[in-house]
Design a protein around this motif. Sequence first.
Motif, PDB file in Angstrom:
ATOM      1  N   LEU A  29       2.824   0.432  13.224  1.00 41.37           N
ATOM      2  CA  LEU A  29       1.773   0.838  11.957  1.00 41.37           C
ATOM      3  C   LEU A  29       1.155  -0.509  11.593  1.00 41.37           C
ATOM      4  O   LEU A  29       1.707  -1.171  10.633  1.00 41.37           O
ATOM      5  CB  LEU A  29       2.246   1.829  10.987  1.00 41.37           C
ATOM      6  N   ILE A  30       0.032  -0.862  11.721  1.00 42.06           N
ATOM      7  CA  ILE A  30      -0.466  -1.970  11.112  1.00 42.06           C
ATOM      8  C   ILE A  30      -1.775  -1.583  10.256  1.00 42.06           C
ATOM      9  O   ILE A  30      -2.720  -1.163  10.530  1.00 42.06           O
ATOM     10  CB  ILE A  30      -0.984  -2.942  11.995  1.00 42.06           C
ATOM     11  N   ARG A  31      -1.499  -1.719   8.996  1.00 44.42           N
ATOM     12  CA  ARG A  31      -2.440  -1.091   7.961  1.00 44.42           C
ATOM     13  C   ARG A  31      -2.917  -2.053   6.828  1.00 44.42           C
ATOM     14  O   ARG A  31      -1.888  -2.910   6.427  1.00 44.42           O
ATOM     15  CB  ARG A  31      -1.719   0.270   7.271  1.00 44.42           C
ATOM     16  N   SER A  32      -4.020  -1.843   6.397  1.00 42.57           N
ATOM     17  CA  SER A  32      -4.414  -2.822   4.914  1.00 42.57           C
ATOM     18  C   SER A  32      -3.935  -2.240   3.887  1.00 42.57           C
ATOM     19  O   SER A  32      -3.345  -0.952   3.857  1.00 42.57           O
ATOM     20  CB  SER A  32      -5.967  -2.753   5.026  1.00 42.57           C
ATOM     21  N   ASN A  33      -3.955  -2.938   2.944  1.00 42.78           N
ATOM     22  CA  ASN A  33      -3.468  -2.474   1.515  1.00 42.78           C
ATOM     23  C   ASN A  33      -4.101  -1.091   1.254  1.00 42.78           C
ATOM     24  O   ASN A  33      -3.538  -0.107   0.846  1.00 42.78           O
ATOM     25  CB  ASN A  33      -3.903  -3.528   0.673  1.00 42.78           C
ATOM     26  N   ARG A  34      -5.478  -0.887   1.471  1.00 41.24           N
ATOM     27  CA  ARG A  34      -6.140   0.145   1.123  1.00 41.24           C
ATOM     28  C   ARG A  34      -5.473   1.398   1.842  1.00 41.24           C
ATOM     29  O   ARG A  34      -5.587   2.541   1.583  1.00 41.24           O
ATOM     30  CB  ARG A  34      -7.591  -0.042   1.223  1.00 41.24           C
ATOM     31  N   SER A  35      -5.852   1.412   3.218  1.00 44.88           N
ATOM     32  CA  SER A  35      -5.343   2.324   4.115  1.00 44.88           C
ATOM     33  C   SER A  35      -3.845   2.938   3.898  1.00 44.88           C
ATOM     34  O   SER A  35      -3.323   3.878   4.039  1.00 44.88           O
ATOM     35  CB  SER A  35      -5.329   1.837   5.524  1.00 44.88           C
ATOM     36  N   LEU A  36      -2.858   2.050   3.418  1.00 48.31           N
ATOM     37  CA  LEU A  36      -1.460   2.250   3.084  1.00 48.31           C
ATOM     38  C   LEU A  36      -1.349   3.165   1.619  1.00 48.31           C
ATOM     39  O   LEU A  36      -0.716   4.218   1.738  1.00 48.31           O
ATOM     40  CB  LEU A  36      -0.464   1.193   3.076  1.00 48.31           C
ATOM     41  N   ARG A  37      -2.299   2.721   0.963  1.00 41.23           N
ATOM     42  CA  ARG A  37      -2.191   3.512  -0.370  1.00 41.23           C
ATOM     43  C   ARG A  37      -2.754   4.926   0.020  1.00 41.23           C
ATOM     44  O   ARG A  37      -2.305   5.933  -0.619  1.00 41.23           O
ATOM     45  CB  ARG A  37      -3.260   2.748  -1.490  1.00 41.23           C
ATOM     46  N   GLN A  38      -3.992   4.898   0.960  1.00 43.18           N
ATOM     47  CA  GLN A  38      -4.373   6.373   1.149  1.00 43.18           C
ATOM     48  C   GLN A  38      -3.477   6.996   1.906  1.00 43.18           C
ATOM     49  O   GLN A  38      -3.615   8.322   1.722  1.00 43.18           O
ATOM     50  CB  GLN A  38      -5.786   6.107   1.996  1.00 43.18           C
ATOM     51  N   MET A  39      -2.652   6.571   2.799  1.00 37.48           N
ATOM     52  CA  MET A  39      -1.630   7.353   3.507  1.00 37.48           C
ATOM     53  C   MET A  39      -0.612   7.806   2.438  1.00 37.48           C
ATOM     54  O   MET A  39      -0.014   8.713   2.725  1.00 37.48           O
ATOM     55  CB  MET A  39      -1.159   6.482   4.627  1.00 37.48           C
ATOM     56  N   SER A  40      -0.060   6.925   1.635  1.00 40.40           N
ATOM     57  CA  SER A  40       0.781   7.233   0.704  1.00 40.40           C
ATOM     58  C   SER A  40       0.264   8.445  -0.274  1.00 40.40           C
ATOM     59  O   SER A  40       1.209   9.409  -0.336  1.00 40.40           O
ATOM     60  CB  SER A  40       1.144   6.129  -0.282  1.00 40.40           C
ATOM     61  N   MET A  41      -0.889   8.373  -0.664  1.00 36.83           N
ATOM     62  CA  MET A  41      -1.419   9.765  -1.584  1.00 36.83           C
ATOM     63  C   MET A  41      -1.576  10.839  -0.551  1.00 36.83           C
ATOM     64  O   MET A  41      -1.479  11.792  -1.146  1.00 36.83           O
ATOM     65  CB  MET A  41      -2.757   9.114  -1.947  1.00 36.83           C
ATOM     66  N   GLU A  42      -1.875  10.774   0.877  1.00 37.65           N
ATOM     67  CA  GLU A  42      -2.037  11.793   1.868  1.00 37.65           C
ATOM     68  C   GLU A  42      -0.489  12.441   1.688  1.00 37.65           C
ATOM     69  O   GLU A  42      -0.281  13.783   1.493  1.00 37.65           O
ATOM     70  CB  GLU A  42      -2.345  11.610   2.903  1.00 37.65           C
ATOM     71  N   VAL A  43       0.463  11.863   1.793  1.00 31.67           N
ATOM     72  CA  VAL A  43       1.984  12.196   1.706  1.00 31.67           C
ATOM     73  C   VAL A  43       2.046  13.076   0.303  1.00 31.67           C
ATOM     74  O   VAL A  43       2.557  14.096   0.236  1.00 31.67           O
ATOM     75  CB  VAL A  43       2.987  10.963   2.000  1.00 31.67           C
ATOM     76  N   PHE A  44       1.757  12.329  -0.790  1.00 35.07           N
ATOM     77  CA  PHE A  44       1.746  12.982  -2.153  1.00 35.07           C
ATOM     78  C   PHE A  44       0.903  14.226  -2.216  1.00 35.07           C
ATOM     79  O   PHE A  44       1.514  15.323  -2.671  1.00 35.07           O
ATOM     80  CB  PHE A  44       1.295  11.778  -3.075  1.00 35.07           C
ATOM     81  N   ASP A  45      -0.155  14.289  -1.646  1.00 39.40           N
ATOM     82  CA  ASP A  45      -0.738  15.729  -1.650  1.00 39.40           C
ATOM     83  C   ASP A  45      -0.185  16.630  -0.905  1.00 39.40           C
ATOM     84  O   ASP A  45      -0.331  17.816  -1.290  1.00 39.40           O
ATOM     85  CB  ASP A  45      -2.314  15.269  -1.143  1.00 39.40           C
ATOM     86  N   ARG A  46       0.238  16.356   0.163  1.00 36.88           N
ATOM     87  CA  ARG A  46       0.867  17.231   1.334  1.00 36.88           C
ATOM     88  C   ARG A  46       2.047  17.765   0.463  1.00 36.88           C
ATOM     89  O   ARG A  46       2.499  19.009   0.566  1.00 36.88           O
ATOM     90  CB  ARG A  46       1.366  16.538   2.577  1.00 36.88           C
ATOM     91  N   THR A  47       2.998  16.942  -0.098  1.00 36.03           N
ATOM     92  CA  THR A  47       3.878  17.400  -1.105  1.00 36.03           C
ATOM     93  C   THR A  47       3.654  18.362  -2.083  1.00 36.03           C
ATOM     94  O   THR A  47       4.534  19.457  -2.401  1.00 36.03           O
ATOM     95  CB  THR A  47       4.776  16.029  -1.805  1.00 36.03           C
ATOM     96  N   PHE A  48       2.468  18.232  -2.620  1.00 35.03           N
ATOM     97  CA  PHE A  48       1.999  19.378  -3.823  1.00 35.03           C
ATOM     98  C   PHE A  48       1.054  20.412  -3.414  1.00 35.03           C
ATOM     99  O   PHE A  48       0.814  20.833  -4.120  1.00 35.03           O
ATOM    100  CB  PHE A  48       1.357  18.633  -5.010  1.00 35.03           C
ATOM    101  N   THR A  49       1.067  20.424  -2.142  1.00 32.92           N
ATOM    102  CA  THR A  49       0.214  21.492  -1.588  1.00 32.92           C
ATOM    103  C   THR A  49       0.709  22.699  -1.871  1.00 32.92           C
ATOM    104  O   THR A  49       0.189  23.923  -2.198  1.00 32.92           O
ATOM    105  CB  THR A  49      -0.087  21.431  -0.040  1.00 32.92           C
ATOM    106  N   ILE A  50       2.055  23.088  -1.771  1.00 31.53           N
ATOM    107  CA  ILE A  50       2.771  24.247  -2.129  1.00 31.53           C
ATOM    108  C   ILE A  50       2.590  24.566  -3.149  1.00 31.53           C
ATOM    109  O   ILE A  50       2.409  25.779  -3.677  1.00 31.53           O
ATOM    110  CB  ILE A  50       4.093  24.090  -1.352  1.00 31.53           C
ATOM    111  N   THR A  51       2.598  23.519  -4.280  1.00 31.89           N
ATOM    112  CA  THR A  51       2.349  23.805  -5.754  1.00 31.89           C
ATOM    113  C   THR A  51       1.391  24.395  -5.938  1.00 31.89           C
ATOM    114  O   THR A  51       0.917  25.326  -6.983  1.00 31.89           O
ATOM    115  CB  THR A  51       2.835  22.255  -6.735  1.00 31.89           C
TER     116      THR A  51
END
Length: 845
Positions: free
Chosen positions: A694-716
């Motif tokens: 996984l070779i990611r830029s700073n921006r794409s890594l932040r975006q991926m991290s927030m996607e994980v966050f949003d998935r976590t709170f989907t059930i909420t």
Amino acid sequence: MKGLLVRASLRHLGRHPWLTALSLVGIALGVAVVVSIDLASGSAMRAFERSTDAVAGRATHQLLGGTSGLPERVYRDLRVRPDAPVSAPVVEGYAQASVGDRRTLTLLGMDPFAEAPFRDFSSGAAGDVSTLLTEPGTVLLSARAARALGVGVGDVLPVRVAGRDARLRVMSLIAPANEDTARAVESLALMDLSTAQELLGQEGRLTRVDLILPGGEAQAEQLRAALPPGTELVRASARTGTLEQMTRAFRTNLTALSLLALVVGMFLIYNTMTFSVVQRRGLLGRLRAVGITRRELFALVLGEALVLGLVGTVAGLLLGIILGRGLVGLITQTLNDLYFVVSVRRLALEPLTLAKGLGLGLGATVLAALVPAWEAARSAPVTTLRRSTLEDVSRTRAPKLALMGLALLASGVGMLNWPTHALLPAYVGLFGVLLGAALLVPWLTERLSLIAAVPLGLSFGLLGRMAARGVRTSLSRTAVALAALMVAVATTVGVGLMVSSFRGTVMSWLEASLLADVYISPATMVARRESASLTPGLAEHLRATPGIAGSSSLRLTQVQVDGLRTDLSAVDLSRTAARPYRFKQGDDASVWRELESSTDALIVSEPLSFHRGVNVGDTVQLATDRGLHDFRVVGVYFDYGSDVGTVLMPRATYDRWFDDRGVSGVALYAAPGQDLDALLASVRERAGDSQALLIRSNRSLRQMSMEVFDRTFTITQVLRLLAICVAFVGVLSALMSLQLERARELAVLRATGLTPGQLWGLVSLQTGLLGLLAGLFSLPLGVGLAYILVHVINQRSFGWTLRLAVSPETLGQALLLSLVAAALAGLYPAWKMARANPALALREE
């Protein structure tokens, strides 16, 4: 006489099918939310436990190594001991199938000659099991997994392991006759020990050694004394217990949020039973006058509630099972993102969970119906026959209820401020605050409706004053509807502010932590557990990419800290001046100075500090490859990537105490003026295709991290939506009962010249006022709920410090939601009353 009462009760329920149906829907939704969350989270944990038990087999204890596993020599030395226990070497890892349903497979490498006392997977096998020893790259699958993946005996199964593509040949299928065993091995792939070591990149090392120690702890203590440094002997059940403890806070929070829907449902039940009593006040009064006892009336109302509760609860159980099938995927994804890899193929229907849902539904129904039943039984016949009596009592009681509400609010705040890490007092305090706020609603409604009569009268004339007066004169009905809507909207405000505050805090943390321009790591199965290693030498090769001004590397693994498995990060910041960590305890300059000058200093994350009471100046004991050693804590840093806790040390300190030389990730800092896209292309070209990265830029890594966050709170967010649905049903039921109860009053108005259009306006103004009041009540309660969730519940659950951000947009949306919900709920009553024949409505029953 009892038969007559039962027939009267059933006749009443049958004459009001819509209100009865709404009550059943409210009960069913409340129960369904609780049951679905319990079933989904329980299924995920039981699937993991079953697979863990299948992998552990009949082992009583396990030998574990350091961060890079257990050297094979430990197993050899164990086997040649005179008192050698029964043992078997194991290599374990994960792979993702590239065909079929692309499920995650647990890879289990074993020695067939040592396996018999622990696990027997050969029974029911179809194919030649012996080829596992004679042919490399062969695997044994369950028949269920083979069908789902579309492969059979002799076929090739393409998989991705530790970021690399591999091809395995299926040589045999197993189909256990026992259903529990079949489920346990459903996602298991068995192979020879050497094949697993090669596939997982663990040549010469084992994940663990399984043991059977019939002598129990006495034999275990003797064996511990002879173990080499860095080797630990633990109970086989310790792994499941540790992971269950890791996820306990996550699952408890889901359960608490689901119970909010049941609380709103209780308002609906109370509203329905109160309406049932009020509408039959004449009949109940006449029954009392002809000799029916208070006890019989009490039993009549409570019996009706039990019938409604039983039907609604059974429907809720069925709906909960259906809803749980959808939620299990969300919960499984969250567990995979945050904790461990688990594959859940189906929802497990546990009788205990269904019994708990049945008890909650019936218990909530009876509790909510107690007050209306008591009111019906205690009133004298002559009082019961007068409609005005109930409203006089409601207005007289409003100040007393407000005082009770203030007392409950004070008690709830006291529970929330109780100095403990336990979650139960926090949830008791939370529900105390909700109930206390609900008890304030009648008094506030009476006061505010008087005030509202003036502007409504100026704006809409007589209809405006009548709408405001109608809210006050029907306080027994409107207060309950307002309380239900207030709690539901406040829940959406509180949870919404909590999620947005959490999101804002994590984004700020990511911006402060992700300072590099390019991040490189192996592709892994768990989004936030990058424990796989880069190919040896690849990290240094990538750090030498042209256009790089600086770089750092990271090793993520796990280590025993004071007897508990804990994440460990080893960072090499020697080639950059950046320090991507913010400290809660400790001064930045002094912390880094101590870390770089000492070989036994480390820092810990905020969750670890909170949960284990570790602060600056304390020591933590780590199981290193040199044996147990005490490390000094010189700082506590903010970290939102793990709620379990992490210890962090410089790479030089890590290399001093551990033999592991793996690298989990590399961060590259671009030189001034360097084009980032060109740098990414150069890094990808330099990495080649020897390993999936996984070779990611700073921006794409932040975006991926927030996607994980949003998935976590989907059930909420799903739970928020369900709470709104329950509240809407409650408001619709309350308004329907209110308008239907006023049928004769409205008929008199129609007979004296009120047009259907004016009737629409009157009902709309009244529902609009109710929505406005509920929205205004919900805003301070929602902000208070958000404060509790952010600074008490989340702090005690996960150990994170969050920054509460109150968004005017969220508050405006809540007010609009309340107005829209009330307006929609008033459409049917307004339509029905506008079409009603005044003569029929005026006729005595």
